[in-house]
Scaffold this motif. Structure first.
Motif, mmCIF file in Angstrom:
data_model
loop_
_atom_site.group_PDB
_atom_site.id
_atom_site.type_symbol
_atom_site.label_atom_id
_atom_site.label_comp_id
_atom_site.label_asym_id
_atom_site.label_seq_id
_atom_site.Cartn_x
_atom_site.Cartn_y
_atom_site.Cartn_z
ATOM 1 N N ASP A 226 0.852 -1.179 0.000
ATOM 2 C CA ASP A 226 0.000 0.000 0.000
ATOM 3 C C ASP A 226 0.893 1.236 0.000
ATOM 4 O OD1 ASP A 226 -2.934 -0.624 0.218
ATOM 5 O OD2 ASP A 226 -2.174 -1.893 1.829
ATOM 6 N N VAL A 227 0.682 2.106 -0.960
ATOM 7 C CA VAL A 227 1.463 3.331 -1.090
ATOM 8 C C VAL A 227 0.525 4.519 -0.891
ATOM 9 C CG1 VAL A 227 2.968 4.699 -2.590
ATOM 10 C CG2 VAL A 227 3.002 2.194 -2.728
ATOM 11 N N ALA A 228 0.891 5.429 -0.012
ATOM 12 C CA ALA A 228 0.040 6.580 0.282
ATOM 13 C C ALA A 228 -0.180 7.419 -0.972
ATOM 14 C CB ALA A 228 0.661 7.427 1.383
ATOM 15 N N LYS A 229 -1.434 7.815 -1.213
ATOM 16 C CA LYS A 229 -1.750 8.634 -2.381
ATOM 17 C C LYS A 229 -1.403 10.101 -2.142
ATOM 18 C CE LYS A 229 -5.515 7.672 -4.738
ATOM 19 N NZ LYS A 229 -6.930 7.403 -5.111
ATOM 20 N N ARG A 230 -1.679 10.576 -0.935
ATOM 21 C CA ARG A 230 -1.475 11.992 -0.676
ATOM 22 C C ARG A 230 -1.455 12.252 0.829
ATOM 23 N NH1 ARG A 230 -2.031 15.935 -4.218
ATOM 24 N NH2 ARG A 230 -3.171 14.564 -5.651
ATOM 25 N N PHE A 231 -0.562 13.135 1.258
ATOM 26 C CA PHE A 231 -0.534 13.581 2.644
ATOM 27 C C PHE A 231 -0.984 15.038 2.719
ATOM 28 C CE2 PHE A 231 2.942 10.326 2.887
ATOM 29 C CZ PHE A 231 2.294 9.465 3.764
ATOM 30 N N SER A 282 9.869 11.094 6.087
ATOM 31 C CA SER A 282 10.357 9.717 5.984
ATOM 32 C C SER A 282 11.057 9.269 7.265
ATOM 33 C CB SER A 282 11.315 9.584 4.794
ATOM 34 O OG SER A 282 12.408 10.483 4.934
ATOM 35 N N LYS A 283 11.339 10.210 8.176
ATOM 36 C CA LYS A 283 11.881 9.818 9.479
ATOM 37 C C LYS A 283 10.886 8.962 10.245
ATOM 38 C CE LYS A 283 14.508 14.114 10.274
ATOM 39 N NZ LYS A 283 14.626 15.288 11.170
ATOM 40 N N TYR A 284 9.620 9.208 10.003
ATOM 41 C CA TYR A 284 8.580 8.565 10.806
ATOM 42 C C TYR A 284 7.683 7.625 10.002
ATOM 43 C CZ TYR A 284 10.038 12.743 13.342
ATOM 44 O OH TYR A 284 10.792 13.719 13.936
ATOM 45 N N LEU A 285 7.694 7.745 8.691
ATOM 46 C CA LEU A 285 6.800 6.934 7.866
ATOM 47 C C LEU A 285 7.587 6.127 6.835
ATOM 48 C CD1 LEU A 285 3.968 9.533 7.068
ATOM 49 C CD2 LEU A 285 4.102 7.940 8.984
ATOM 50 N N LYS A 286 7.080 4.935 6.548
ATOM 51 C CA LYS A 286 7.640 4.108 5.487
ATOM 52 C C LYS A 286 7.152 4.596 4.127
ATOM 53 C CE LYS A 286 7.007 0.051 8.499
ATOM 54 N NZ LYS A 286 6.274 -1.222 8.628
ATOM 55 N N ASP A 287 7.852 4.180 3.105
ATOM 56 C CA ASP A 287 7.403 4.479 1.751
ATOM 57 C C ASP A 287 6.155 3.687 1.398
ATOM 58 O OD1 ASP A 287 9.508 6.234 1.315
ATOM 59 O OD2 ASP A 287 10.827 4.642 0.590
ATOM 60 N N PHE A 288 6.004 2.536 2.028
ATOM 61 C CA PHE A 288 4.838 1.699 1.775
ATOM 62 C C PHE A 288 4.672 0.732 2.933
ATOM 63 C CE2 PHE A 288 8.484 -0.276 -0.299
ATOM 64 C CZ PHE A 288 8.469 -1.549 0.253
ATOM 65 N N GLU A 318 1.425 -1.221 8.735
ATOM 66 C CA GLU A 318 1.061 0.185 8.684
ATOM 67 C C GLU A 318 2.242 1.013 8.221
ATOM 68 O OE1 GLU A 318 -0.705 1.752 12.194
ATOM 69 O OE2 GLU A 318 -2.211 0.161 12.354
ATOM 70 N N LEU A 319 1.994 2.306 7.977
ATOM 71 C CA LEU A 319 3.031 3.186 7.447
ATOM 72 C C LEU A 319 3.971 3.705 8.526
ATOM 73 C CD1 LEU A 319 0.933 5.281 4.897
ATOM 74 C CD2 LEU A 319 2.669 3.571 4.358
ATOM 75 N N LEU A 320 3.536 3.714 9.791
ATOM 76 C CA LEU A 320 4.383 4.235 10.863
ATOM 77 C C LEU A 320 5.638 3.385 11.006
ATOM 78 C CD1 LEU A 320 1.705 5.122 13.565
ATOM 79 C CD2 LEU A 320 2.890 6.667 12.006
ATOM 80 N N ASP A 321 6.789 4.064 11.226
ATOM 81 C CA ASP A 321 8.075 3.353 11.152
ATOM 82 C C ASP A 321 9.024 3.757 12.265
ATOM 83 O OD1 ASP A 321 9.827 1.525 9.990
ATOM 84 O OD2 ASP A 321 10.805 3.068 8.784
ATOM 85 N N PHE A 322 8.519 3.914 13.473
ATOM 86 C CA PHE A 322 9.418 4.204 14.590
ATOM 87 C C PHE A 322 8.791 3.703 15.881
ATOM 88 C CE2 PHE A 322 6.564 7.792 14.492
ATOM 89 C CZ PHE A 322 6.390 8.160 15.816
ATOM 90 N N GLY A 323 9.663 3.457 16.855
ATOM 91 C CA GLY A 323 9.214 3.028 18.166
ATOM 92 C C GLY A 323 8.363 1.788 18.127
ATOM 93 N N GLU A 324 7.395 1.740 19.024
ATOM 94 C CA GLU A 324 6.502 0.596 19.121
ATOM 95 C C GLU A 324 5.609 0.470 17.888
ATOM 96 O OE1 GLU A 324 5.563 -2.776 20.600
ATOM 97 O OE2 GLU A 324 6.674 -1.451 21.976
#
Length: 1005
Positions: A226-231, A282-288, A318-324
């Motif tokens: 899943d790739v985000a369409k828009r933020f 991108s520090k906090y979110l994955k590309d997909f 999920e897209l979140l990519d840090f911590g828990e």
């Protein structure tokens, strides 16, 4: 003498029948060795062959072959489930018989041939769609195959009833791979037998069953992203400060942030001191994020028992990519089993079970909401330990005593106002798990009662479903730190740390949001089917049906109970008449009003069978249908006992005659109305079914007009004003049947199938248009243009804007606004009634909101198949509805986070080109309210799915244990075409919309 007479009679009988006996002995029988195949050349397993002359029968084996000894030139009747019965004359010892498919469609409490469907019914066979379009939600994209269904509603009425194998269940409780057929019951005649809760349509999902065949195993596996369409786009810290200063100046205040401060935040030299937090970095979110699913289907059976079993597993990240949050995921596992048993020649039984295990893991915060609300300069998420001033023992002690050193280099950042922030919560706040368990069981007994009455049968079904869910969490507390900086050494360093809060792990497991739901369902029916002279077809059903759902924290159970009668007749499949009546029951009304009858009548005429149309060689089929009826429903009655008066204590207290003593009085809160009863869906609909040029083109369409009459309301304007008082809070106004709603529209489904060279092409177009009207309302507006009566049910109401106030004189010259103080740059509204005041009386109709779907919704599906390669595409569209830009991304004032929308906000310098009102640090009630300034069209076309599939040639796998093998790649939510594309692709405060790309493999063993 008696024995002599008996011998004489026997001799006479022998002489009389001796020619017949001699003829019978002379008839030659042959052993027929044959095979039964489908039109596609596949063997038909379990087909029954019966010799009409001597009633001898047999069935085909797993290869479709049979052996039967029958007289020469006798008729042989071949019957197989899903195929048209065929009669042939036996002429040789070897015969190859071909049967054409017979499509049966599930409707209310029975199955009928597709050719005999009356109006208001559509269906899809999902296995055919999954071969070219793999999905994981049971109703995904079906609006492009079925007219009248827009993805969320049927004929513009929300709240349709979903039945899975006849039991009320959610559409998400069954996956597409488990489904055989989905039927859309739209018209009043199609849904009446299901009673009150079916008044807004029924979607009947039929799960797969076992078949008489060798055991067959199907395997499918998928891996996708899943790739985000828009933020959302928000301003950085420096730009925010610039526009915040502008807002203060608009309010007559001095700037809060100096140029030096803005420069420091803009430079990015030290983001730890001058925070500029981008939640979408991108520090906090994955590309997909990744998604996987796999399933195994097993089916087979013989004449006595047939079985079907499926096992599914899926997992999504999920897209979140840090911590828990790195561990966030959802997983689903289910196993379904269906068994059909022939207990003897006249009694059969069915058993169906399904177990679903759903688990989710998340963090103890709402990250996406924080991303939409927390300003970027508030705090830095992490404080680097290596920037502590050398020799600062106090700060080092704080570091050594911290339980949360992130990556061995950082402390958690925060302030006294940001003690509980999303970053710290994700790093140190613990986690939670969501658990959901669903167990579904249904069984049925069918009995043929031909021994009593030829054509009579009995069918019953009983089901018990149970669902439970809960959250389980470990909630840790944590300390956050605010750094105090200095630069006297020539560079930035942390002088000291200020600590807020404490680090602690209680180890306590917290259980919350516990919920359960139980469903009990039962139906029993007698069916009668009779055919006379091969042209008169009679059938009837007498039905008892009901279900009850218990929901946690809800005192009353959700119930639906009714008796049903169905009588139908058709002559030579040319003239049709069908009558149904349901006796519905509801405990929401007084005892004398709890029962009501719902009669409906349908007529059909197949014109293509008439002599005057038989010479139309281009016409294959043409059938017209019309249905009319009344369905009583309590679906929109919000509660029980609304017919009763209610008395309660006052909200306040009164002094009695005795000094110091307080008494309470008892006041009326609602009047009594024992005549309160059902709302009625009164409807007429007409349908047309046609096919042309040997089914090159097929068409189905319906026109419908209905009225929901007598909706339940508590209408203040129909009673004198002394029936209610504000204080003490009291009312004698009862609930009554009053409001009426009208809907009118049409749906259609067109399909074109054409072979061009070696390519098979198929194009399908489906659509639905409807218009609504509030045909009767209890209202009392001073200005007629505000009457809701005569306007659409989904009407958007608001003010008409006339641009921005240009200066103080413009404000003085215009009508006085009543929504707070206004200044130049605020939105100016039209004074509709000319009373010199801008208030709610100036609100007018602005457009349709499309709350039950846009007025026109439709879709196109296209298939091209060349040899073993298949291309499939699906597009959807909606037109005619509007929406309001009214979330925090657009409505910004006070201390809100600033989105890029403010970049062209009004100032004196740019007032000629400004597209956004003036900014303010106070509230802006005048600007941020429903008006045409914020309205936009939701017209859009979406490329919803594309899939390319390849099936490996049989020759490549013929020597292996694999019978079929295929691969495919697909994508979903790929493209949106719309003038407001950015707005409609934007999610604010929740996870973003995504595009999905998938690679799949399927195999048959």
């Amino acid at each position: 003498m008696r024995y002599i007479q008996l011998r004489i009679v026997l001799c006479f009988l022998i002489i009389a029948f001796s020619p017949t006996i001699l003829i019978a002995q002379a008839v030659r029988t042959i052993d027929v060795n044959g095979i039964v195949k489908s039109a596609e050349g596949k063997p038909i397993i379990g087909a029954t062959l019966v010799s009409e002359k001597d009633n001898i029968s047999t069935t085909t084996d797993f290869t479709g072959k049979f052996l039967l000894s029958v007289p020469v030139n006798s008729k042989l009747l071949i019957n197989a489930t899903g195929y048209i019965t065929k009669s042939v004359v036996v002429t040789s010892e070897k015969m190859s018989l071909v049967l054409d498919k017979s499509q049966q469609v599930q409707v209310a409490f029975k199955k009928v041939q597709e050719s005999d469907l009356l109006g208001g019914v559509s269906y899809v066979n999902l296995p055919d769609i999954l071969e070219k379009n793999y999905t994981t939600y049971s109703l995904d994209g079906l609006q492009t195959f079925v007219g009248g269904f827009n993805g969320g509603n049927i004929w513009g009425t929300g709240g349709y009833l979903v039945l899975v194998d006849g039991i009320p269940r959610s559409a998400g409780s069954i996956l597409p791979v488990e489904i055989e057929q989905v039927t859309f019951l739209k018209g009043v005649a199609a849904v009446a037998l299901y009673g009150s809760r079916a008044a807004k349509g029924v979607i009947y999902i039929t799960s797969k069953k076992g078949k008489i065949q060798k055991q067959q195993i199907s395997v499918r596996a998928n891996a996708g992203i899943d790739v985000a369409k828009r933020f959302p786009k928000y301003l950085g810290s420096a730009e925010y400060m610039k526009y915040y200063n502008q807002a203060r100046m608009n309010d007559g205040l001095s700037p809060l942030y100096s140029d030096e401060t803005i420069y420091n935040y803009a430079s990015g030299n030290n983001p730890y001191r001058y925070a500029d937090t981008d939640y979408y970095s991108s520090k906090y979110l994955k590309d997909f994020s990744q998604r996987y699913d796999a399933n195994v289907e097993i089916k087979g059976g013989n004449n006595i028992a047939q079985y079907y079993t499926v096992v599914n597993f899926s997992r999504a990240g999920e897209l979140l990519d840090f911590g828990e949050a790195k561990n966030n995921n959802t997983s689903r596992f289910n196993i379904r089993g269906n068994v059909d048993l022939a207990i003897n020649d006249f009694i059969s039984a069915s058993i169906g079970t399904n177990a679903i295990y759903y688990n989710g893991r998340g963090v103890n915060t709402d990250y996406w909401n924080s991303a939409a609300t927390t300003r970027p300069h508030r705090f830095t998420p992490l404080i680097p330990i290596d920037m502590l001033e050398e020799g600062d023992d106090a700060s080092q002690t704080i570091v050594n005593n911290s339980n949360n050193i992130i990556d061995g280099k950082y402390l958690l950042g925060g302030t006294q106002l940001d003690l509980n922030n999303s970053f710290s919560a994700i790093y140190a706040g613990g986690y939670n798990t969501y658990t959901n368990r669903q167990f579904q069981f249904n069984t049925g007994i069918d009995a043929k009662l031909n021994s009593f009455i030829n054509g009579l049968s009995f069918h019953s079904k009983f089901a018990v479903d149970y669902e439970t869910s809960y959250n389980q969490s470990f909630n840790n507390t944590y300390a956050v730190y605010q750094a105090n900086w200095n630069t006297y050494a020539g560079f930035d360093q942390i002088t000291s740390l200020t600590k807020f809060g404490e680090d602690a792990k209680s180890g306590v497991q917290n259980i919350s949001n516990s919920a359960y739901q139980q469903t009990l369902a039962f139906s029993g029916q007698f069916d009668y089917v009779k055919k006379i002279n091969e042209v008169h077809n009679f059938s009837g059903m007498l039905i008892a049906n009901g279900f009850q759902q218990s929901i946690s924290e809800v005192y009353h159970k959700v119930s639906n109970a009714n008796l049903g009668l169905n009588l139908s007749y058709n002559y030579a499949n040319k003239y049709y008449v069908e009558f149904s009546e349901a006796l519905v029951h509801s405990a929401k009304f007084a005892e004398t009003k709890r029962n009501a009858t719902s009669p409906v009548l349908s007529l059909g005429w197949r014109l293509s069978k008439e002599n005057f149309m038989k010479n139309w060689s281009a016409l294959d089929n043409l059938k017209l249908t019309v249905s009319a009826g009344i369905l009583n429903t309590d679906l929109d009655v919000s509660n029980y006992y609304l017919y009763e008066s209610i008395y309660s204590q006052t909200d306040g207290a009164w002094f009695s005659w005795r000094d110091g003593a307080l008494n309470r009085s008892t006041d009326s809160r609602r009047g009594e109305n024992l005549a309160l009863t059902y709302a009625k869906r009164e409807e007429i609909n007409a349908g047309i079914e046609a096919s042309f040029l040997n089914k090159l083109i097929t068409f189905n369409g319906s026109f419908f007009a209905n009225k929901i009459k007598g909706n339940v309301i508590q209408a203040n304007v129909l009673y004198p004003n002394y029936f209610t008082t504000g204080f003490p809070n009291s009312s004698f106004i009862p609930f009554i049947n009053y409001n009426d709603d009208k809907r009118i529209g049409f749906d259609f489904n067109v399909r074109v199938n054409k072979r061009v060279g070696e390519v098979d092409l198929s194009l399908g177009i489906a659509g639905n248009y409807y218009d609504t009207k509030a045909s009767k309302r209890a209202e009392q507006f001073e200005d007629q243009y505000q009457n809701r009566q005569g306007k659409p049910l989904d009407a958007i109401w608001g003010l008409k804007n006339e641009g921005f106030y240009t200066d103080a004189q413009d404000i003085v010259n215009h009508a006085t606004p009543s929504f707070g103080q206004v200044k130049p740059g605020d939105i100016k509204y039209k004074d509709q009634n000319g009373d010199g005041i801008i208030n709610a009386q100036d609100e007018v109709y602005l457009g349709k909101g499309g709350w039950s779907g846009a007025p026109f919704t439709g879709g196109v599906n296209f298939t091209a198949k060349w040899k073993n390669l298949t291309f499939f595409a699906l597009a959807t569209g909606q037109f005619g509805a509007h929406a309001m830009k009214n979330n925090s991304y657009f409505w910004i004032d006070g201390e809100d986070k600033y989105s890029v929308m403010v970049r062209n906000s009004w100032t004196v310098e740019n007032q000629a080109t400004a597209t956004y009102p003036r900014l303010t640090t106070t509230t802006s009630d005048n600007n941020y309210r429903s008006s045409d300034f914020w309205i936009y069209s939701t017209n859009r076309i979406d490329l919803a799915r594309v899939q390319v599939s390849y099936d490996f040639p049989k020759k490549m796998i013929q020597n292996s244990f694999i019978n079929e093998l295929g691969v495919y790649v697909n994508g979903a939510n790929l493209l949106t075409i719309s003038p407001e594309r950015e707005t409609m692709e934007l999610n604010v405060g929740i996870a973003p919309q995504t595009r999905f790309f998938n690679l799949g493999l399927k195999a048959l063993f």
